[in-house]
Every structure is written in structure tokens, then in C-alpha cells.
Design an enzyme around this catalytic site. Sequence first.
Site, mmCIF file in Angstrom:
data_model
loop_
_atom_site.group_PDB
_atom_site.id
_atom_site.type_symbol
_atom_site.label_atom_id
_atom_site.label_comp_id
_atom_site.label_asym_id
_atom_site.label_seq_id
_atom_site.Cartn_x
_atom_site.Cartn_y
_atom_site.Cartn_z
ATOM 1 N N GLU A 1 1.014 -1.211 0.063
ATOM 2 C CA GLU A 1 -0.069 -0.058 -0.115
ATOM 3 C C GLU A 1 1.001 1.287 -0.111
ATOM 4 O O GLU A 1 1.887 1.418 0.685
ATOM 5 C CB GLU A 1 -0.829 0.180 1.357
ATOM 6 C CG GLU A 1 -1.923 1.333 1.277
ATOM 7 C CD GLU A 1 -2.458 1.090 2.669
ATOM 8 O OE1 GLU A 1 -3.545 1.894 2.711
ATOM 9 O OE2 GLU A 1 -2.296 0.497 3.478
ATOM 10 N N LYS B 1 -9.502 2.147 -2.054
ATOM 11 C CA LYS B 1 -9.641 1.669 -0.977
ATOM 12 C C LYS B 1 -11.074 1.897 -0.290
ATOM 13 O O LYS B 1 -11.279 3.410 -0.161
ATOM 14 C CB LYS B 1 -8.503 2.046 0.004
ATOM 15 C CG LYS B 1 -8.632 1.592 1.522
ATOM 16 C CD LYS B 1 -7.425 2.029 2.293
ATOM 17 C CE LYS B 1 -7.299 1.651 3.644
ATOM 18 N NZ LYS B 1 -6.131 2.221 4.411
ATOM 19 N N CYS C 1 -5.563 -3.151 3.375
ATOM 20 C CA CYS C 1 -5.115 -2.998 4.669
ATOM 21 C C CYS C 1 -6.402 -2.807 5.708
ATOM 22 O O CYS C 1 -6.855 -3.973 5.837
ATOM 23 C CB CYS C 1 -4.203 -1.366 4.654
ATOM 24 S SG CYS C 1 -3.260 -1.340 6.306
#
Length: 301
Positions: free
Chosen positions: A75, A155, A190
Site C-alpha cells: 500500500e 480503498k 489494509c
Amino acid sequence: MTPNASRSNESESAQLSASTSTSSTSPTSSSTRTLTLALAQIHVEAGDVDGNVDRALEAIGHAAEKGADLVALPELFTVGYFAFDLYQRAAEPLEGETITRIREAAADHGIAVLAGSIVEDLAATESVETPADEGLANTSALIDSTGDVALVYRKHHLFGYDSAESELLVPGERLEVASVGEFTVGVTTCYDLRFPELYRRLVDEGATLLLVPSAWPYPRIEHWETLSRARSIENQCYLATINGSGSFDDATLLGRSTVHDPWGVSVASSGDEPTLVTAELDPGRVDRVRAEFPALRDRRL
């Protein structure tokens, strides 16, 4: 983006020398072709976009030399997740220099690459629909072995606990899958690991391999290991977490990039130093696990 590709994270060679490689112990079906996955746990230096991208490109080449079919990056490998003050300066469109260079590397080496992720300038992106007319996003691009963009993921869940991410970025809306070899690949990022409904949606779209580029810091080792294993167990698919290595002013990345098989068994993993983790994945194993223990079939919600 190709129209048919979508379906609904000092010399780097020295830093990458300690490689952990393990493959599933189950026999491989003669009717399926395995996929060699590489997780590029590169050193990420805050704000050093040129150096970070160079390390990413070197890792892609190293993965190709080891025979990988797909290599995944961490990321915000370009700027560093915790370098919040530098997001705006590092932002670029999906047609920008970073993704262009990675697309070229993918084509040159004949390897698929998850460029996961960059700070995307939504106003400047032209080739893919954006969730807002302006602002920044935490964006991953899955690039196939010919250099075409097969999938874009922004995300969805932005971290707000002791983080500026939720203040600086626009959450994503796209959720799609793409084929790499005989696998159907989905991507999350994440903090998304804490939201199981996102993964179930990807499995409903046919996902058999889930990639999770991350910038997960110390001390939350137990959360990192437990959540990733749980997502693989409950969805009965391969799941790979790709973390970075390095320290920032207020955080140190814990590394431990890992591949879990459809039973939740860790088949390849690392420590917290820069390395390349490799594993051989059998697409037939997903089908066999789901047939042997049909938990997905027994769902009521």
C-alpha cells in the site's frame, strides 16, 4: 483499461535476497495450472517517490527472474502511508508516470503486477470512472502480463484511528474482479481487512484469490495475523497480505507479508525486513476445499 479484463504496497537486490518460498502440500490437479505468486515486501522511504518506485521496479524484475506469474506491491509504496503531509505532492493520475512505468515493466517481463497502491489525483484521471470529480484516493491497479490495466480498486474503508487518511482521501466505490491465469482475483487494502462483508461480496463475484496491499504497523501483530487468516477461512480462498518494510516518524511497518491457503494455513510468510515472498498456488485447491467443507453453500444471509 481493456474492456474485457474486468469481471463486475542501497540495492534492492541485496534487500530482496532473503526469500521465503512455500507451496501448498495438497496434490495439484492435472487439469489446473498453478500460479506462482510473489509478494514484494520492499523498503518504503517516506516521500522518496523516485527511490521507492525504483525499488518496486527492481522487485518486479526479481520476481520475474524467479518465475513468478504475479507480483504484488504494498500500500502507498510510492510515498509511504504515514507521510500524510506529502500525499498532495505525490498524487498522480492512473495515466501518470508510476503506473505507466509499472505497465511497461509488466509487459517487458511478461508478468502480472498489482501496483498497490498510489495516491491518485482523481481530477486528473481520465481512463477510469472516479468516485468524485476531485480529491485524492488510495488506489491499486492490477496490470496483466501484457501491460494492460485489468482492474482498479480504491480503498473503501479509510482509517480514522490516529490517522489522517480519512480526512485526506475519498473512499472508493468500485469493486470488481479480474482473471490472472486460472484464478479470479479481487483486491482490497489494509484496513479493509476489518470489514468481512467486503470480502464476501468479492467471493460472490467469483474471487478465488484475494490480494491485500497494506501498510500495517507495529504493535498490532495479532490483528494482522488473525484478520487475514479469518478472511481466508470464511471465504475458502487464497488470501495474500502484502506489507511494506520501513519506519516513519510515528510508526514502523511490521512486514510479515503472508499467503494463506483456503483452509487459512500460512503457506509462505516473512519477517519485517525487505524480502520477496513466493508461493505456488493451485486453483483446484479452492474447489476441493469448498466441496469438502461446503460452508459457503450453507450460508443463509
